[in-house]
Design a protein around this motif. Structure first.
Motif, PDB file in Angstrom:
ATOM      1  N   CYS A  65       0.833  -1.206   0.000  1.00 35.13           N
ATOM      2  CA  CYS A  65       0.000   0.000   0.000  1.00 35.13           C
ATOM      3  C   CYS A  65       0.864   1.252   0.000  1.00 35.13           C
ATOM      4  CB  CYS A  65      -0.926  -0.017   1.210  1.00 35.13           C
ATOM      5  SG  CYS A  65      -2.116   1.334   1.256  1.00 35.13           S
ATOM      6  N   MET A  66       1.911   1.247   0.802  1.00 35.63           N
ATOM      7  CA  MET A  66       2.804   2.405   0.867  1.00 35.63           C
ATOM      8  C   MET A  66       3.501   2.638  -0.468  1.00 35.63           C
ATOM      9  SD  MET A  66       4.343   1.783   4.719  1.00 35.63           S
ATOM     10  CE  MET A  66       5.372   3.241   4.699  1.00 35.63           C
ATOM     11  N   LYS A  67       3.901   1.564  -1.139  1.00 38.45           N
ATOM     12  CA  LYS A  67       4.542   1.705  -2.444  1.00 38.45           C
ATOM     13  C   LYS A  67       3.559   2.251  -3.477  1.00 38.45           C
ATOM     14  CE  LYS A  67       8.185  -1.806  -2.048  1.00 38.45           C
ATOM     15  NZ  LYS A  67       9.291  -0.861  -2.342  1.00 38.45           N
ATOM     16  N   ILE A  68       2.334   1.744  -3.451  1.00 35.12           N
ATOM     17  CA  ILE A  68       1.316   2.215  -4.395  1.00 35.12           C
ATOM     18  C   ILE A  68       1.021   3.690  -4.169  1.00 35.12           C
ATOM     19  CG2 ILE A  68      -1.118   1.993  -5.058  1.00 35.12           C
ATOM     20  CD1 ILE A  68      -0.816  -1.033  -4.339  1.00 35.12           C
ATOM     21  N   ARG A  69       0.934   4.096  -2.906  1.00 34.26           N
ATOM     22  CA  ARG A  69       0.581   5.471  -2.571  1.00 34.26           C
ATOM     23  C   ARG A  69       1.663   6.479  -2.969  1.00 34.26           C
ATOM     24  NH1 ARG A  69      -4.008   5.432  -3.135  1.00 34.26           N
ATOM     25  NH2 ARG A  69      -5.571   5.066  -1.534  1.00 34.26           N
ATOM     26  N   MET A  70       2.862   6.023  -3.209  1.00 35.17           N
ATOM     27  CA  MET A  70       3.925   6.928  -3.632  1.00 35.17           C
ATOM     28  C   MET A  70       3.630   7.531  -5.007  1.00 35.17           C
ATOM     29  SD  MET A  70       7.302   4.809  -2.347  1.00 35.17           S
ATOM     30  CE  MET A  70       8.447   6.022  -3.014  1.00 35.17           C
ATOM     31  N   GLU A  71       2.820   6.842  -5.814  1.00 36.68           N
ATOM     32  CA  GLU A  71       2.582   7.300  -7.186  1.00 36.68           C
ATOM     33  C   GLU A  71       1.118   7.364  -7.581  1.00 36.68           C
ATOM     34  OE1 GLU A  71       4.779   4.814  -9.808  1.00 36.68           O
ATOM     35  OE2 GLU A  71       6.744   5.439  -9.056  1.00 36.68           O
ATOM     36  N   ARG A  72       0.237   6.665  -6.858  1.00 37.05           N
ATOM     37  CA  ARG A  72      -1.146   6.545  -7.314  1.00 37.05           C
ATOM     38  C   ARG A  72      -2.144   6.872  -6.216  1.00 37.05           C
ATOM     39  NH1 ARG A  72       2.056   2.827  -9.744  1.00 37.05           N
ATOM     40  NH2 ARG A  72       1.861   2.625 -12.008  1.00 37.05           N
ATOM     41  N   ASN A  73      -3.314   7.366  -6.652  1.00 34.92           N
ATOM     42  CA  ASN A  73      -4.307   7.841  -5.698  1.00 34.92           C
ATOM     43  C   ASN A  73      -5.653   7.122  -5.764  1.00 34.92           C
ATOM     44  OD1 ASN A  73      -2.783   9.806  -4.381  1.00 34.92           O
ATOM     45  ND2 ASN A  73      -3.156  11.299  -6.001  1.00 34.92           N
ATOM     46  N   MET A  74      -5.722   5.990  -6.451  1.00 34.00           N
ATOM     47  CA  MET A  74      -7.006   5.285  -6.504  1.00 34.00           C
ATOM     48  C   MET A  74      -7.364   4.741  -5.118  1.00 34.00           C
ATOM     49  SD  MET A  74      -4.443   3.061  -7.086  1.00 34.00           S
ATOM     50  CE  MET A  74      -4.178   2.889  -8.856  1.00 34.00           C
ATOM     51  N   PRO A  75      -8.658   4.519  -4.849  1.00 36.61           N
ATOM     52  CA  PRO A  75      -9.051   3.982  -3.541  1.00 36.61           C
ATOM     53  C   PRO A  75      -8.463   2.595  -3.302  1.00 36.61           C
ATOM     54  CG  PRO A  75     -10.956   4.851  -4.732  1.00 36.61           C
ATOM     55  CD  PRO A  75      -9.823   4.809  -5.705  1.00 36.61           C
ATOM     56  N   ILE A  76      -8.121   2.337  -2.039  1.00 39.60           N
ATOM     57  CA  ILE A  76      -7.610   1.029  -1.638  1.00 39.60           C
ATOM     58  C   ILE A  76      -8.426   0.536  -0.448  1.00 39.60           C
ATOM     59  CG2 ILE A  76      -5.642  -0.257  -0.712  1.00 39.60           C
ATOM     60  CD1 ILE A  76      -3.795   1.716  -2.123  1.00 39.60           C
ATOM     61  N   ILE A  77      -8.999  -0.659  -0.594  1.00 41.29           N
ATOM     62  CA  ILE A  77      -9.718  -1.300   0.504  1.00 41.29           C
ATOM     63  C   ILE A  77      -8.867  -2.469   0.982  1.00 41.29           C
ATOM     64  CG2 ILE A  77     -11.793  -2.548   1.207  1.00 41.29           C
ATOM     65  CD1 ILE A  77     -13.317  -1.083  -0.991  1.00 41.29           C
ATOM     66  N   MET A  78      -8.504  -2.459   2.262  1.00 41.87           N
ATOM     67  CA  MET A  78      -7.673  -3.525   2.809  1.00 41.87           C
ATOM     68  C   MET A  78      -8.529  -4.624   3.416  1.00 41.87           C
ATOM     69  SD  MET A  78      -4.233  -2.114   4.595  1.00 41.87           S
ATOM     70  CE  MET A  78      -2.804  -1.740   3.566  1.00 41.87           C
ATOM     71  N   LEU A  79      -8.059  -5.860   3.259  1.00 43.94           N
ATOM     72  CA  LEU A  79      -8.675  -7.025   3.884  1.00 43.94           C
ATOM     73  C   LEU A  79      -7.679  -7.625   4.862  1.00 43.94           C
ATOM     74  CD1 LEU A  79     -10.162  -8.805   0.729  1.00 43.94           C
ATOM     75  CD2 LEU A  79     -11.297  -7.146   2.217  1.00 43.94           C
TER      76      LEU A  79
END
Length: 230
Positions: A65-79
């Motif tokens: 999640c942290m890696k994705i957030r460095m470049e992208r802003n789409m919603p993330i739902i964690m399970l």
């Protein structure tokens, strides 16, 4: 055009179950059995939302999640199979927008997916929050409302979509104290539960990114017993 959901889970049965429900909602899907595969898919596909399991081999969901957030802003739902508050806080702190504990009701997950997609579409259309200016300057903090960028001392600070919206609400109403409930209802566009500490977690994360000393903030001030202000 149908939106695309990326399902990241090392359990094949869970991936397939989620896919069935998403397809029934008219959504496209991509699936990855681990975070490494998911990061590769993100390089070649336009993804509108991510469903991300926390407990995975090689790279867990928090790091992913942290890696994705460095470049992208789409919603993330964690399970997650963990239900403790600290696990939820850790998930939200890493940049997730929502958190669901396993075993989960697939219909509840679908409701959360649709809710996150609606909000994200509103944000992209610049309709989710009424903002009056395209640029706000507060000392060395600069907020570009049109491009959703934040700079401190001319250095860009990367905020998640929810973090940016909270900061924008406070900055565009400088000096006005907003309660936790008011912030939640303006940003999440749903009724507030008094047991929900999501806003407090996001405020802490924003401070960690924009303040020189998060324990003695100069931008986001706490008004004890009332709420927050800039």
């Amino acid at each position: 055009m149908p939106q695309t959901i990326l399902i990241i889970d090392d359990d094949k049965d869970i991936r397939n179950l989620i896919e069935v429900y998403l397809v029934n909602e008219g959504l496209n899907t991509l699936k990855a059995e681990n975070a490494i595969e998911a990061l590769r898919l993100l390089e070649y596909h336009d993804i509108d939302l991510i469903i991300l399991d926390i407990m995975m081999p090689e790279m867990d969901g928090i790091e992913a999640c942290m890696k994705i957030r460095m470049e992208r802003n789409m919603p993330i739902i964690m399970l997650s199979a963990k239900s403790e508050d600290m696990d939820k806080i850790q998930g939200l702190a890493s940049g997730a927008d929502d958190y669901l504990t396993k075993p989960f009701n697939p219909l509840e997950l679908m409701a959360r997916v649709k809710s996150q997609l609606r909000r994200h579409n509103k944000y992209n259309d610049s309709k989710s929050i009424e903002l009056n200016n395209n640029r706000i300057e507060i000392d060395e903090l600069v907020i570009h409302l049109d491009t959703r960028q934040v700079f401190v001392q001319e250095k860009e600070v990367h905020l998640t979509p929810k973090q940016f919206d909270i900061l924008a609400v406070l900055a565009n109403n400088r000096g006005i104290v907003f309660s936790i409930q008011k912030i939640y209802e303006m940003v999440w566009r749903e009724d507030f539960s008094r047991s929900d500490n999501t806003v407090m977690v996001h405020i802490t994360n924003i401070r960690n990114k924009i303040e020189y000393d998060s324990k003695n903030p100069i931008y986001i001030k706490t008004v004890w017993g009332v709420g927050y202000k800039i």
